[in-house]
Design a protein around this motif. Structure first.
Motif, PDB file in Angstrom:
ATOM      1  N   VAL A   1       6.531 -26.787 -11.081  1.00  0.00           N
ATOM      2  CA  VAL A   1       6.231 -25.382 -10.833  1.00  0.00           C
ATOM      3  C   VAL A   1       5.455 -24.837 -12.025  1.00  0.00           C
ATOM      4  CG1 VAL A   1       7.196 -23.117 -10.312  1.00  0.00           C
ATOM      5  CG2 VAL A   1       8.357 -25.184  -9.507  1.00  0.00           C
ATOM      6  N   ILE A   2       4.244 -24.350 -11.739  1.00  0.00           N
ATOM      7  CA  ILE A   2       3.320 -23.989 -12.828  1.00  0.00           C
ATOM      8  C   ILE A   2       3.310 -22.488 -13.094  1.00  0.00           C
ATOM      9  CG2 ILE A   2       0.907 -24.071 -13.587  1.00  0.00           C
ATOM     10  CD1 ILE A   2       0.651 -26.601 -11.748  1.00  0.00           C
ATOM     11  N   GLY A   3       2.815 -21.711 -12.161  1.00  0.00           N
ATOM     12  CA  GLY A   3       2.695 -20.271 -12.370  1.00  0.00           C
ATOM     13  C   GLY A   3       1.571 -19.714 -11.523  1.00  0.00           C
ATOM     14  N   PRO A   4       1.201 -18.437 -11.743  1.00  0.00           N
ATOM     15  CA  PRO A   4       0.197 -17.804 -10.891  1.00  0.00           C
ATOM     16  C   PRO A   4      -1.247 -18.252 -11.134  1.00  0.00           C
ATOM     17  CG  PRO A   4       0.962 -16.289 -12.586  1.00  0.00           C
ATOM     18  CD  PRO A   4       1.830 -17.489 -12.666  1.00  0.00           C
ATOM     19  N   LYS A   5      -1.451 -19.002 -12.205  1.00  0.00           N
ATOM     20  CA  LYS A   5      -2.809 -19.475 -12.498  1.00  0.00           C
ATOM     21  C   LYS A   5      -2.896 -20.985 -12.418  1.00  0.00           C
ATOM     22  CE  LYS A   5      -4.101 -15.624 -15.545  1.00  0.00           C
ATOM     23  NZ  LYS A   5      -4.619 -15.247 -16.889  1.00  0.00           N
TER      24      LYS A   5
ATOM     25  N   GLU B   1      10.862 -20.647 -19.995  1.00  0.00           N
ATOM     26  CA  GLU B   1       9.771 -20.870 -20.957  1.00  0.00           C
ATOM     27  C   GLU B   1       8.844 -21.968 -20.436  1.00  0.00           C
ATOM     28  OE1 GLU B   1      12.324 -19.791 -24.994  1.00  0.00           O
ATOM     29  OE2 GLU B   1      11.393 -21.765 -24.742  1.00  0.00           O
ATOM     30  N   THR B   2       7.585 -21.823 -20.715  1.00  0.00           N
ATOM     31  CA  THR B   2       6.596 -22.814 -20.266  1.00  0.00           C
ATOM     32  C   THR B   2       6.667 -24.054 -21.144  1.00  0.00           C
ATOM     33  OG1 THR B   2       5.147 -21.074 -19.472  1.00  0.00           O
ATOM     34  CG2 THR B   2       4.141 -23.231 -19.856  1.00  0.00           C
ATOM     35  N   GLN B   3       6.698 -25.212 -20.470  1.00  0.00           N
ATOM     36  CA  GLN B   3       6.686 -26.479 -21.188  1.00  0.00           C
ATOM     37  C   GLN B   3       5.398 -27.217 -20.869  1.00  0.00           C
ATOM     38  OE1 GLN B   3      10.269 -28.710 -20.374  1.00  0.00           O
ATOM     39  NE2 GLN B   3      11.485 -26.828 -20.184  1.00  0.00           N
ATOM     40  N   GLN B   4       4.878 -27.894 -21.805  1.00  0.00           N
ATOM     41  CA  GLN B   4       3.630 -28.632 -21.626  1.00  0.00           C
ATOM     42  C   GLN B   4       3.914 -30.055 -21.154  1.00  0.00           C
ATOM     43  OE1 GLN B   4       0.447 -27.273 -22.108  1.00  0.00           O
ATOM     44  NE2 GLN B   4       1.659 -25.375 -22.272  1.00  0.00           N
ATOM     45  N   ILE B   5       3.184 -30.478 -20.117  1.00  0.00           N
ATOM     46  CA  ILE B   5       3.281 -31.853 -19.651  1.00  0.00           C
ATOM     47  C   ILE B   5       1.872 -32.396 -19.440  1.00  0.00           C
ATOM     48  CG2 ILE B   5       5.480 -31.430 -18.498  1.00  0.00           C
ATOM     49  CD1 ILE B   5       3.926 -31.555 -15.833  1.00  0.00           C
ATOM     50  N   THR B   6       1.817 -33.698 -19.330  1.00  0.00           N
ATOM     51  CA  THR B   6       0.527 -34.340 -19.080  1.00  0.00           C
ATOM     52  C   THR B   6       0.650 -35.205 -17.836  1.00  0.00           C
ATOM     53  OG1 THR B   6      -0.041 -34.370 -21.430  1.00  0.00           O
ATOM     54  CG2 THR B   6      -1.246 -35.863 -19.985  1.00  0.00           C
ATOM     55  N   LEU B   7      -0.185 -34.914 -16.853  1.00  0.00           N
ATOM     56  CA  LEU B   7      -0.206 -35.681 -15.619  1.00  0.00           C
ATOM     57  C   LEU B   7      -1.636 -36.020 -15.275  1.00  0.00           C
ATOM     58  CD1 LEU B   7       2.350 -33.641 -13.474  1.00  0.00           C
ATOM     59  CD2 LEU B   7       2.710 -35.935 -14.405  1.00  0.00           C
ATOM     60  N   ASP B   8      -1.871 -37.297 -14.929  1.00  0.00           N
ATOM     61  CA  ASP B   8      -3.210 -37.755 -14.547  1.00  0.00           C
ATOM     62  C   ASP B   8      -4.236 -37.397 -15.615  1.00  0.00           C
ATOM     63  OD1 ASP B   8      -2.647 -36.926 -11.049  1.00  0.00           O
ATOM     64  OD2 ASP B   8      -2.131 -38.729 -12.170  1.00  0.00           O
ATOM     65  N   GLY B   9      -3.790 -37.509 -16.870  1.00  0.00           N
ATOM     66  CA  GLY B   9      -4.711 -37.263 -17.973  1.00  0.00           C
ATOM     67  C   GLY B   9      -4.978 -35.791 -18.228  1.00  0.00           C
ATOM     68  N   MET B  10      -4.244 -34.904 -17.578  1.00  0.00           N
ATOM     69  CA  MET B  10      -4.467 -33.466 -17.726  1.00  0.00           C
ATOM     70  C   MET B  10      -3.190 -32.824 -18.261  1.00  0.00           C
ATOM     71  SD  MET B  10      -5.693 -30.820 -14.778  1.00  0.00           S
ATOM     72  CE  MET B  10      -6.059 -29.110 -15.126  1.00  0.00           C
ATOM     73  N   THR B  11      -3.315 -32.029 -19.307  1.00  0.00           N
ATOM     74  CA  THR B  11      -2.166 -31.357 -19.905  1.00  0.00           C
ATOM     75  C   THR B  11      -2.142 -29.893 -19.472  1.00  0.00           C
ATOM     76  OG1 THR B  11      -2.231 -32.825 -21.844  1.00  0.00           O
ATOM     77  CG2 THR B  11      -1.003 -30.748 -22.062  1.00  0.00           C
ATOM     78  N   PHE B  12      -0.963 -29.452 -19.004  1.00  0.00           N
ATOM     79  CA  PHE B  12      -0.827 -28.063 -18.585  1.00  0.00           C
ATOM     80  C   PHE B  12       0.642 -27.647 -18.690  1.00  0.00           C
ATOM     81  CE2 PHE B  12       0.912 -29.302 -14.486  1.00  0.00           C
ATOM     82  CZ  PHE B  12       0.309 -30.530 -14.240  1.00  0.00           C
ATOM     83  N   GLY B  13       0.861 -26.332 -18.642  1.00  0.00           N
ATOM     84  CA  GLY B  13       2.211 -25.812 -18.781  1.00  0.00           C
ATOM     85  C   GLY B  13       2.911 -25.695 -17.435  1.00  0.00           C
ATOM     86  N   VAL B  14       4.214 -25.955 -17.419  1.00  0.00           N
ATOM     87  CA  VAL B  14       5.023 -25.802 -16.213  1.00  0.00           C
ATOM     88  C   VAL B  14       6.273 -25.002 -16.550  1.00  0.00           C
ATOM     89  CG1 VAL B  14       4.172 -27.950 -15.209  1.00  0.00           C
ATOM     90  CG2 VAL B  14       6.257 -27.971 -16.587  1.00  0.00           C
ATOM     91  N   LYS B  15       6.777 -24.292 -15.572  1.00  0.00           N
ATOM     92  CA  LYS B  15       7.997 -23.525 -15.737  1.00  0.00           C
ATOM     93  C   LYS B  15       9.257 -24.360 -15.478  1.00  0.00           C
ATOM     94  CE  LYS B  15       6.646 -19.205 -16.526  1.00  0.00           C
ATOM     95  NZ  LYS B  15       7.202 -18.335 -17.612  1.00  0.00           N
TER      96      LYS B  15
END
Length: 270
Positions: A261-265, A147-161
């Protein structure tokens, strides 16, 4: 009297009394090994029988194969259970000198006088693997099913596997020192996924850990895309692409990195 010799029996009439004299009168010669009954010195009667056994000694040489042995040697460079022939075996050659004794053409005895090894046998050498292959690196936290989890790095939030800890980083370029190809060669600068290498984007990965085409975030490096792979890139190891071969060499090996590890996008800023 009768004389039996060379398979024939003949009547001989003579006034000679001794065996030796009788043989001379009959024109019969003895070989050095021949046997005679009665003995040459014995006197005979008119009704006596003389028997001669022709004795022949023959020395022959015969060749015999010397079997080779099979030697197994542990080889830590081969996977455990695997075998590899390092040296083929070869039979040797043994020469025997044999004495054969014939009496009236019939073989009555033989013995080996000498044995000579004219060619030593060559052992067959088999390497037996003892190397224990490392267990496959587990898929990066089961990236395809996680499942994708949301994290915040360098002020940017995105999902990681998932997250890979203690990742080792190395570097490479498109040049000959890294790829064995020069500019103009077929496939120069083309990755295993078919893209053209690009600094700031391309990395080589173990696709059993990070799927080909997926994006990752390398702590301290930034976003990169898995576009290439290499025989030396195994497990939690990532090869980062740079245009400069000299910089790639200076980069060396860096350990202890965290990779998301993020994903294909690729994530984009909101």
């Amino acid at each position: 009297m009768r004389i039996t010799s060379d398979g024939k029996t003949a009547e001989v009439y003579t006034t000679a009394a001794g065996v030796e004299d009788v043989l001379k009168k009959a024109g019969i010669q003895l070989g050095p090994l021949d046997k005679i009954e009665p003995a040459l010195t014995q006197r005979l009667t008119a009704s006596a029988d003389v028997k001669i056994v022709r004795v022949q000694r023959v020395v022959e040489e015969t060749e015999h194969a010397l079997p080779f042995e099979t030697v197994k040697q542990a080889d830590k460079t081969l996977p455990k259970g695997k075998e590899k022939v390092v040296q083929e075996g070869q039979e040797g050659v043994l020469v025997k000198q044999i004495e054969k004794i014939y009496e009236d053409g019939v073989l009555v005895s033989e013995q080996v006088l000498a044995r000579t090894v004219e060619q030593e046998s060559l052992a067959k050498i088999v390497a037996v693997g003892t190397k224990v292959e490392p267990k496959p690196v587990s898929n990066a936290v089961a990236v395809l099913a996680a499942e994708t989890q949301q994290i915040t790095l360098d002020g940017m939030t995105f999902g990681v596997k998932g997250v890979l800890k203690n990742v080792t980083l190395t570097a490479y370029s498109a040049d000959f020192a890294s790829t064995g190809k020069n500019k103009g060669d077929k496939g120069y600068g083309i990755t295993a996924s078919g893209t053209t290498v690009q600094e700031g984007r391309t990395i080589a990965v173990d696709t059993s850990v990070i799927p080909m085409g997926w994006w990752v975030y390398i702590d301290g490096i930034g976003f990169r895309r898995a576009e290439d792979k290499g025989s030396a890139v195994k497990g939690k190891k990532i090869d980062v692409y740079f245009d400069s071969e000299s910089y790639a060499q200076k980069f060396g090996t860096k350990k202890g990195y965290t990779v998301y590890v993020i994903g294909p996008k690729k994530p984009v800023t909101n």
